[in-house]
Design a protein around this motif. Structure first.
Motif, PDB file in Angstrom:
ATOM      1  N   ALA A  48      -7.554  44.628  50.665  1.00 45.87           N
ATOM      2  CA  ALA A  48      -7.705  43.407  50.057  1.00 45.87           C
ATOM      3  C   ALA A  48      -9.136  43.446  49.365  1.00 45.87           C
ATOM      4  O   ALA A  48      -9.680  44.483  49.482  1.00 45.87           O
ATOM      5  CB  ALA A  48      -8.061  42.161  51.318  1.00 45.87           C
ATOM      6  N   SER A  86       5.814  37.460  53.978  1.00 44.58           N
ATOM      7  CA  SER A  86       5.229  36.334  55.000  1.00 44.58           C
ATOM      8  C   SER A  86       4.235  35.801  54.023  1.00 44.58           C
ATOM      9  O   SER A  86       3.674  36.409  53.135  1.00 44.58           O
ATOM     10  CB  SER A  86       4.711  37.142  56.099  1.00 44.58           C
ATOM     11  N   LYS A  87       3.466  34.742  54.766  1.00 41.52           N
ATOM     12  CA  LYS A  87       2.365  33.926  54.058  1.00 41.52           C
ATOM     13  C   LYS A  87       1.358  34.908  54.188  1.00 41.52           C
ATOM     14  O   LYS A  87       0.425  35.082  53.221  1.00 41.52           O
ATOM     15  CB  LYS A  87       2.189  32.719  54.867  1.00 41.52           C
ATOM     16  N   GLU A  88       1.169  35.652  55.305  1.00 41.38           N
ATOM     17  CA  GLU A  88      -0.082  36.811  55.236  1.00 41.38           C
ATOM     18  C   GLU A  88       0.026  37.591  54.445  1.00 41.38           C
ATOM     19  O   GLU A  88      -0.967  38.137  53.925  1.00 41.38           O
ATOM     20  CB  GLU A  88      -0.390  37.022  56.831  1.00 41.38           C
ATOM     21  N   GLY A  89       1.341  38.193  54.325  1.00 41.40           N
ATOM     22  CA  GLY A  89       1.618  39.226  53.288  1.00 41.40           C
ATOM     23  C   GLY A  89       1.275  38.810  51.992  1.00 41.40           C
ATOM     24  O   GLY A  89       0.659  39.637  51.111  1.00 41.40           O
ATOM     25  N   ARG A  90       1.754  37.579  51.543  1.00 42.52           N
ATOM     26  CA  ARG A  90       1.430  37.126  50.253  1.00 42.52           C
ATOM     27  C   ARG A  90       0.196  37.125  50.042  1.00 42.52           C
ATOM     28  O   ARG A  90      -0.500  37.407  48.784  1.00 42.52           O
ATOM     29  CB  ARG A  90       2.031  35.902  50.097  1.00 42.52           C
ATOM     30  N   GLN A  91      -0.852  36.606  50.792  1.00 38.81           N
ATOM     31  CA  GLN A  91      -2.142  36.580  50.997  1.00 38.81           C
ATOM     32  C   GLN A  91      -2.861  37.884  50.637  1.00 38.81           C
ATOM     33  O   GLN A  91      -3.746  37.917  49.752  1.00 38.81           O
ATOM     34  CB  GLN A  91      -2.807  35.650  51.909  1.00 38.81           C
ATOM     35  N   ARG A  92      -2.234  38.860  51.411  1.00 33.56           N
ATOM     36  CA  ARG A  92      -2.812  40.368  51.147  1.00 33.56           C
ATOM     37  C   ARG A  92      -2.668  40.811  49.648  1.00 33.56           C
ATOM     38  O   ARG A  92      -3.577  41.260  49.071  1.00 33.56           O
ATOM     39  CB  ARG A  92      -2.444  41.107  52.044  1.00 33.56           C
ATOM     40  N   GLU A 141       5.341  41.948  56.415  1.00 32.89           N
ATOM     41  CA  GLU A 141       3.952  41.359  56.951  1.00 32.89           C
ATOM     42  C   GLU A 141       2.909  42.267  56.279  1.00 32.89           C
ATOM     43  O   GLU A 141       3.072  43.158  55.781  1.00 32.89           O
ATOM     44  CB  GLU A 141       4.122  41.535  58.318  1.00 32.89           C
ATOM     45  N   PRO A 142       1.350  41.949  56.594  1.00 32.98           N
ATOM     46  CA  PRO A 142       0.654  42.590  56.324  1.00 32.98           C
ATOM     47  C   PRO A 142       0.521  44.162  56.550  1.00 32.98           C
ATOM     48  O   PRO A 142       0.019  45.032  55.715  1.00 32.98           O
ATOM     49  CB  PRO A 142      -0.696  41.951  56.723  1.00 32.98           C
ATOM     50  N   ARG A 143       1.279  44.143  57.741  1.00 33.32           N
ATOM     51  CA  ARG A 143       1.257  45.580  58.217  1.00 33.32           C
ATOM     52  C   ARG A 143       1.949  46.677  57.402  1.00 33.32           C
ATOM     53  O   ARG A 143       1.810  47.849  57.521  1.00 33.32           O
ATOM     54  CB  ARG A 143       1.603  45.838  59.783  1.00 33.32           C
ATOM     55  N   ASP A 189      -5.108  39.104  47.278  1.00 26.32           N
ATOM     56  CA  ASP A 189      -6.430  39.259  47.757  1.00 26.32           C
ATOM     57  C   ASP A 189      -6.460  40.728  46.880  1.00 26.32           C
ATOM     58  O   ASP A 189      -7.764  41.326  46.958  1.00 26.32           O
ATOM     59  CB  ASP A 189      -6.808  39.233  49.139  1.00 26.32           C
TER      60      ASP A 189
END
Length: 133
Positions: free
Chosen positions: A71, A17-23, A63-65, A26
């Protein structure tokens, strides 16, 4: 790498996911970042596979979870589910939330409320009132 690892857990078409990629972006990676990334993706897919076992409507994306890396600015956070795999297995098991809430918490809640409602209304005579207050 996800495509190579997802087959080990019986998963197909898993995306990050976009948020997972960002985590992942980071996170402050150590010296051997590729090995750490492989390990993190493996653990994330393992969490996703166990989630899909008890939740058939779970998403097909990491997902980030699912990603337990910190991060860059999360130096204080301690991730118990990552550090203690036994705790993660207990919490992720369907028995904890499915059966415990149904067969233990609900009857105890009803019993305590009945004692509070039907029993004596002074704390000296009713231990449930003393415990409740």
């Amino acid at each position: 790498k996800i495509k190579l690892l997802e087959q080990k857990f019986g998963l197909t078409n898993i995306e990050l996911s976009k948020e997972g990629r960002q985590r992942l972006l980071d996170h402050r990676w150590e010296v051997d970042g590729e090995k750490e990334l492989d390990s993190e993706l493996y653990n994330g897919l393992q969490l996703l596979a166990s989630e899909k076992k008890w939740n058939p409507f779970a998403t097909d994306s990491l997902e980030p979870r699912h990603l337990l890396v910190n991060a860059y600015d999360e130096t204080i956070r301690k991730r118990l589910l990552y550090d203690i795999p036994f705790l993660r297995n207990v919490i992720m098991s369907p028995w904890v939330f499915g059966k415990t809430l149904t067969y233990i918490v609900t009857p105890v809640f009803i019993l305590v409320n009945l004692i509070l409602f039907l029993g004596p209304q002074t704390r000296e005579e009713n231990a449930a009132l003393t415990f409740f207050w």
